[in-house]
Design a protein around this motif. Structure first.
Motif, short mmCIF file in Angstrom:
data_model
loop_
_atom_site.label_atom_id
_atom_site.label_comp_id
_atom_site.label_asym_id
_atom_site.label_seq_id
_atom_site.Cartn_x
_atom_site.Cartn_y
_atom_site.Cartn_z
N ARG A 152 -7.22 1.36 -5.37
CA ARG A 152 -7.61 1.35 -3.95
C ARG A 152 -8.13 -0.03 -3.54
NH1 ARG A 152 -7.45 6.30 -1.78
NH2 ARG A 152 -7.47 8.10 -3.18
N ASP A 153 -8.63 -0.76 -4.53
CA ASP A 153 -9.11 -2.12 -4.29
C ASP A 153 -8.00 -3.10 -4.67
OD1 ASP A 153 -11.73 -3.96 -3.98
OD2 ASP A 153 -10.49 -4.70 -5.63
N GLU B 127 0.84 -1.20 0.00
CA GLU B 127 0.00 0.00 0.00
C GLU B 127 0.88 1.24 0.00
OE1 GLU B 127 -3.83 1.87 2.42
OE2 GLU B 127 -2.86 0.03 3.10
N VAL B 128 0.62 2.13 -0.96
CA VAL B 128 1.37 3.37 -1.08
C VAL B 128 0.36 4.52 -1.26
CG1 VAL B 128 3.10 4.66 -2.38
CG2 VAL B 128 3.31 2.18 -2.15
N ASN B 129 0.36 5.44 -0.31
CA ASN B 129 -0.53 6.60 -0.38
C ASN B 129 -2.00 6.21 -0.58
OD1 ASN B 129 1.68 8.37 -0.16
ND2 ASN B 129 2.01 8.33 -2.39
N PHE C 284 -3.18 0.26 -3.38
CA PHE C 284 -2.39 -0.95 -3.46
C PHE C 284 -1.61 -0.99 -4.77
CE2 PHE C 284 -5.74 -2.12 -0.48
CZ PHE C 284 -4.99 -2.70 0.54
N ARG C 285 -0.38 -1.46 -4.69
CA ARG C 285 0.46 -1.65 -5.88
C ARG C 285 0.90 -3.11 -5.92
NH1 ARG C 285 3.32 3.30 -7.87
NH2 ARG C 285 2.34 5.06 -6.82
N VAL C 286 0.79 -3.71 -7.08
CA VAL C 286 1.21 -5.09 -7.22
C VAL C 286 1.86 -5.28 -8.59
CG1 VAL C 286 -1.06 -5.79 -8.07
CG2 VAL C 286 0.47 -7.51 -7.10
N ASP C 287 2.96 -6.03 -8.62
CA ASP C 287 3.74 -6.20 -9.84
C ASP C 287 3.62 -7.62 -10.37
OD1 ASP C 287 4.62 -3.61 -9.41
OD2 ASP C 287 6.43 -4.26 -8.34
#
Length: 213
Positions: A99-100, A66-68, A71-74
């Motif tokens: 956000r989800d 989670e950033v700001n 969610f971030r996923v690679d």
């Protein structure tokens, strides 16, 4: 069966700049073609049902973070594209941001698959972005007009004039006469007839007391 002689003519043509997009990345600008366009070009050049794509590897890189508040996923993917017995693989990366967390995963894996697919397709030729790997961009340019396309463009320009003065001015315009000179004689004759007919029309319109349509 794939007709490689016919396909090669399309694969070697320059990439039209109107199909090239750009985005900021790593402090610079990255140019690319969109995934839907690459698929459309595969269908156009090779034919529906004459090529296939297979995702042979799809892997999440690390955990979602989670950033700001998002969610971030690679993800990384490897996609295989096959045309007429010729197989090419491409690797790609995708990052989903949402956000989800579920939407972030979906976005990331789709982006990775599309990126890998385009890298595999790229090896077939310029229409799939190969031309963008040449820093000189020598093969990124608008396609040349065919004689028929040029004839139609000049014809439309002549028929759009509404008075004798502007029609005569267009007929003598340097860019018009230069294009006219490059056409085969039959097409030049056709345009000459169009010019004469259009001159007659615009001359008669005021006498009839009606606006020329």
């Amino acid at each position: 069966m794939t007709d490689w002689n016919a396909a090669s003519e399309h694969l070697s043509k320059p990439l039209d700049p109107k199909h090239v997009k750009g985005r900021a990345q790593g402090g610079g600008q990255v140019q690319y073609i969109e995934g839907w366009h690459a698929i459309a070009e595969m269908n156009r050049i090779f034919g529906f049902g004459e090529w296939s794509r297979e995702t042979v590897e799809l892997r999440q890189l690390g955990e979602a973070r989670e950033v700001n508040g998002k969610f971030r996923v690679d993800y990384m993917a490897r996609v295989r594209v096959t045309v007429g017995g010729i197989t090419r693989d491409g690797c790609g990366f995708g990052q989903g941001i949402d956000r989800d967390v579920g939407q972030a995963h979906e976005s990331g894996l789709k982006e990775a698959e599309t990126d890998a697919m385009k890298r595999a397709m790229m090896t077939f030729g310029n229409p799939f972005g190969l031309a963008l790997y040449d820093k000189s961009r020598e093969n990124v340019r608008a396609p040349e007009e065919t004689p028929a396309e040029m004839r139609d463009r000049l014809k439309e320009a002549l028929q759009s004039q509404r008075d004798v003065q502007t029609l005569a001015k267009l007929w003598k315009q340097k860019t018009f006469t230069a294009a006219f000179a490059r056409l085969p004689e039959p097409m030049q004759g056709e345009l000459t007839r169009v010019y004469s007919e259009q001159t007659a029309r615009v001359c008669q319109a005021p006498e009839n007391g009606a606006q020329y349509q």
